[in-house]
Design a protein around this motif. Structure first.
Motif, short mmCIF file in Angstrom:
data_model
loop_
_atom_site.label_atom_id
_atom_site.label_comp_id
_atom_site.label_asym_id
_atom_site.label_seq_id
_atom_site.Cartn_x
_atom_site.Cartn_y
_atom_site.Cartn_z
N ASP A 117 144.93 44.53 81.01
CA ASP A 117 145.65 44.93 79.80
C ASP A 117 144.93 44.36 78.59
OD1 ASP A 117 147.38 45.44 77.74
OD2 ASP A 117 149.18 45.02 78.92
N PRO A 118 144.31 45.19 77.76
CA PRO A 118 143.52 44.69 76.63
C PRO A 118 144.37 44.05 75.53
CG PRO A 118 143.69 47.05 76.50
CD PRO A 118 144.31 46.65 77.82
N ARG A 119 145.69 44.12 75.67
CA ARG A 119 146.56 43.49 74.66
C ARG A 119 146.61 41.98 74.84
NH1 ARG A 119 151.61 47.15 76.17
NH2 ARG A 119 150.78 46.51 78.20
N SER A 120 146.20 41.52 76.06
CA SER A 120 146.23 40.08 76.30
C SER A 120 144.96 39.45 75.76
CB SER A 120 146.35 39.80 77.81
OG SER A 120 145.24 40.34 78.49
N PRO A 121 145.01 38.16 75.37
CA PRO A 121 143.82 37.49 74.81
C PRO A 121 142.73 37.40 75.85
CG PRO A 121 145.56 35.91 75.25
CD PRO A 121 146.18 37.26 75.42
N SER A 122 141.48 37.53 75.41
CA SER A 122 140.35 37.52 76.33
C SER A 122 139.67 36.16 76.35
CB SER A 122 139.33 38.58 75.93
OG SER A 122 138.19 38.48 76.73
N THR A 123 139.45 35.64 77.56
CA THR A 123 138.67 34.41 77.73
C THR A 123 137.48 34.67 78.63
OG1 THR A 123 140.04 33.73 79.61
CG2 THR A 123 140.68 32.95 77.44
N ALA A 124 137.10 35.96 78.78
CA ALA A 124 136.01 36.30 79.69
C ALA A 124 134.68 35.87 79.12
CB ALA A 124 136.00 37.81 79.93
N VAL A 125 133.83 35.27 79.98
CA VAL A 125 132.46 35.01 79.60
C VAL A 125 131.79 36.36 79.36
CG1 VAL A 125 130.27 34.06 80.36
CG2 VAL A 125 132.40 32.92 80.96
N GLY A 126 131.09 36.50 78.27
CA GLY A 126 130.51 37.79 77.93
C GLY A 126 131.19 38.41 76.73
N LYS A 139 142.47 37.80 80.45
CA LYS A 139 141.14 38.14 80.93
C LYS A 139 140.27 36.88 80.94
CE LYS A 139 140.55 41.34 77.84
NZ LYS A 139 141.92 41.44 77.32
N SER A 140 139.66 36.62 82.07
CA SER A 140 138.77 35.47 82.20
C SER A 140 137.79 35.77 83.31
CB SER A 140 139.55 34.20 82.53
OG SER A 140 140.14 34.31 83.81
N ALA A 141 136.68 35.02 83.35
CA ALA A 141 135.69 35.21 84.41
C ALA A 141 136.32 35.00 85.77
CB ALA A 141 134.53 34.24 84.20
N ALA A 142 137.14 33.96 85.90
CA ALA A 142 137.79 33.68 87.18
C ALA A 142 138.79 34.78 87.54
CB ALA A 142 138.49 32.32 87.13
N VAL A 202 131.75 42.11 80.94
CA VAL A 202 132.61 41.20 81.69
C VAL A 202 132.00 40.72 82.99
CG1 VAL A 202 134.76 42.05 80.74
CG2 VAL A 202 133.74 43.18 82.73
N LEU A 203 130.96 41.37 83.51
CA LEU A 203 130.35 40.87 84.74
C LEU A 203 129.36 39.75 84.44
CD1 LEU A 203 129.95 44.07 86.90
CD2 LEU A 203 131.82 42.44 86.78
N ALA A 204 129.09 39.53 83.19
CA ALA A 204 128.44 38.33 82.67
C ALA A 204 127.31 37.76 83.50
CB ALA A 204 129.49 37.28 82.40
N GLU A 205 126.82 36.60 83.06
CA GLU A 205 125.67 35.97 83.70
C GLU A 205 126.12 35.10 84.87
OE1 GLU A 205 125.70 32.31 80.51
OE2 GLU A 205 124.06 33.75 80.54
N TYR A 206 125.14 34.67 85.68
CA TYR A 206 125.46 33.74 86.76
C TYR A 206 126.17 32.53 86.16
CZ TYR A 206 122.32 36.35 89.80
OH TYR A 206 121.71 37.32 90.54
N GLY A 207 127.13 32.00 86.88
CA GLY A 207 127.92 30.90 86.36
C GLY A 207 129.29 31.38 85.92
N SER A 208 129.51 32.70 85.94
CA SER A 208 130.82 33.21 85.55
C SER A 208 131.35 34.10 86.66
CB SER A 208 130.73 33.95 84.22
OG SER A 208 129.77 34.98 84.29
N VAL A 209 131.43 35.41 86.42
CA VAL A 209 132.03 36.32 87.40
C VAL A 209 131.22 36.37 88.69
CG1 VAL A 209 132.74 38.69 87.85
CG2 VAL A 209 133.06 37.70 85.58
N ALA A 210 129.90 36.56 88.57
CA ALA A 210 129.07 36.66 89.77
C ALA A 210 129.13 35.37 90.58
CB ALA A 210 127.63 36.99 89.39
N LYS A 211 129.10 34.24 89.92
CA LYS A 211 129.15 32.97 90.63
C LYS A 211 130.52 32.78 91.29
CE LYS A 211 128.21 28.05 90.31
NZ LYS A 211 129.33 27.69 91.20
N TYR A 212 131.58 33.17 90.59
CA TYR A 212 132.90 33.08 91.20
C TYR A 212 132.95 33.89 92.49
CZ TYR A 212 137.92 33.20 91.92
OH TYR A 212 139.17 33.08 92.49
N CYS A 213 132.41 35.11 92.44
CA CYS A 213 132.42 35.96 93.63
C CYS A 213 131.58 35.37 94.75
CB CYS A 213 131.92 37.36 93.27
SG CYS A 213 133.03 38.29 92.19
#
Length: 406
Positions: A115-124, A189-192, A219-230
């Motif tokens: 939901d884009p109405r929520s604040p974003s904390t995503a890396v990227g 929204k966050s990387a995690a 949002v799929l960002a650099e290593y250390g965020s989404v990819a690293k979490y996965c």
């Protein structure tokens, strides 16, 4: 027992208790006939059912059976790829279609909706002027979507249009059957949060592998965020694509580089997975093994150790019907002779050597046995995985062996 005659029926003997009741109630003959007819009908139905299931029944008497539907092919693979509106994600899909996908595979394009109405904390999300997959939705009129459900449906429709535009040509060119699957992120929204949604959906789909592009924007960002979490949390093997890695010139023939630290059973599992999922026709396998020089009774230290590992790897390939695949083995012994592996500076002495090896042989892909399970292993060996993830320029598959996971 007594007989009762009913018009248009043959004599039928009623049970004794029924006959006694009829006589006690002094029922008229017409009622008695009706009861007898009902009993006869029920008796015939039961006897017919018994004859239909009797093993002595002839084939001519049996009702023809409908043919059972064919079972799904047990070897069909489910390949999941996380996608967003970036060129890196498209490049990763093109690499997957060319290097990994096979006829009959089930390809899932996995896209995270939040939901884009929520604040974003995503890396990227880099502040004003930056572009992420949600930025085009933030300016929309929420009221036009009506209820929240229709609002989210609107987001899905916009995402479908993006996927068709960004990935449609590659999918059509490859003739690849595919399905778009939406993963719903909960909360802000966050990387995690994004990574958790991807991992959960990949597990739900029973994916054989998860491919995720690594980049610094979106949002799929650099290593250390989404990819690293996965890579740290997914229950399926994760294949990470560094930027522009798909366009790197591969060796001829192409090489699958398999790497393991002090874990021969895990190496064998990784080779088996690689042979079944990543190894193409006419390609070869290169193994880099890092032994623990201080391990008591180790059979992979000293003269001839490379040959013993090669025989073990070749045995795995033989059992996977890949017996004609060429294999070469290199033993990497960092530190001083006899030094325990957990006292070696992994980031300085092991990680760079792995990345260098991958570049030297122009590896098509690197299959690294994931090191970092539990606090101690993460501190000692996890730095190798972390360093390789950040610095390897080739497509990198992180594989956690079942023996290690248990």
């Amino acid at each position: 027992m007594r007989s009762c005659i009913c018009a248009a029926t043959s004599p039928v003997r009623l049970p004794k208790e029924c006959q006694c009741l009829i006589e006690k109630l002094q029922l008229p003959e017409a009622c008695r006939a009706s009861i007898a007819a009902r009993y006869r009908s029920t008796s015939l139905s039961r006897s017919q059912a018994l004859r239909a299931t009797s093993p002595s029944m002839t084939s001519a008497e049996q009702t023809p059976k409908q043919a059972a539907p064919p079972l799904a092919h047990s070897s069909q693979r489910v390949l999941a790829i996380a996608v967003d509106d970036t060129a890196d994600a498209r490049e990763a899909l093109e690499w997957l279609l060319e290097k990994v996908a096979r006829p009959g595979d089930s390809l899932k394009l996995l896209h995270v909706i939040s939901d884009p109405r929520s604040p974003s904390t995503a890396v990227g999300s880099m502040g004003p002027g930056s572009h992420t997959q949600w930025s085009s939705f933030r300016g929309g009129n929420e009221e036009s979507y009506g209820t929240r459900q229709s609002y989210m449906s609107g987001l899905q429709e916009k995402a479908n249009q993006m996927i068709k535009r960004r990935f449609g040509p590659a999918l059509k060119g490859a003739g690849a059957a595919h399905e778009v699957v939406f993963a719903m992120e909960r909360g802000t929204k966050s990387a995690a949060g994004i990574g958790e949604a991807i991992c959960s959906k990949a597990q739900e789909l029973k994916a054989g592998m998860l491919l995720i592009a690594s980049h610094g924007r979106g949002v799929l960002a650099e290593y250390g965020s989404v990819a690293k979490y996965c890579s740290d949390n997914a229950s399926v093997p994760v294949l990470m694509m560094p930027p522009a890695s798909a366009s790197l010139e591969p060796a001829d023939p192409e090489v699958l580089l398999v790497i393991a630290l002090a874990d021969l059973p895990g190496l064998e599992e990784a080779v088996k997975f690689g042979a079944e999922n990543l190894l193409g026709e006419g390609e070869r396998v290169s193994v880099l093994f890092v032994p623990d020089q201080a391990a008591a009774g180790s059979d992979v230290i000293g003269p001839g150790s490379g040959h013993r590992i090669e025989l073990a790897v070749q045995g795995v390939l033989d059992r996977a019907d890949k017996g004609n695949v060429p294999v070469d083995v290199q033993i990497l012994a960092p530190g001083q002779p006899g030094q325990a592996l957990d006292t070696v500076d992994m980031t300085m002495d092991v990680g760079p050597d792995i990345c260098k090896k991958a570049q030297e042989i122009q590896a098509k892909s690197v299959l690294l046995l994931h090191h970092g399970k539990g606090m101690i292993r993460d501190l000692v060996f996890g730095s190798v995985t972390s360093h390789t993830s950040r610095n390897c320029k080739r497509p990198l598959m992180l594989f956690r062996a079942k023996t290690q996971a248990s």
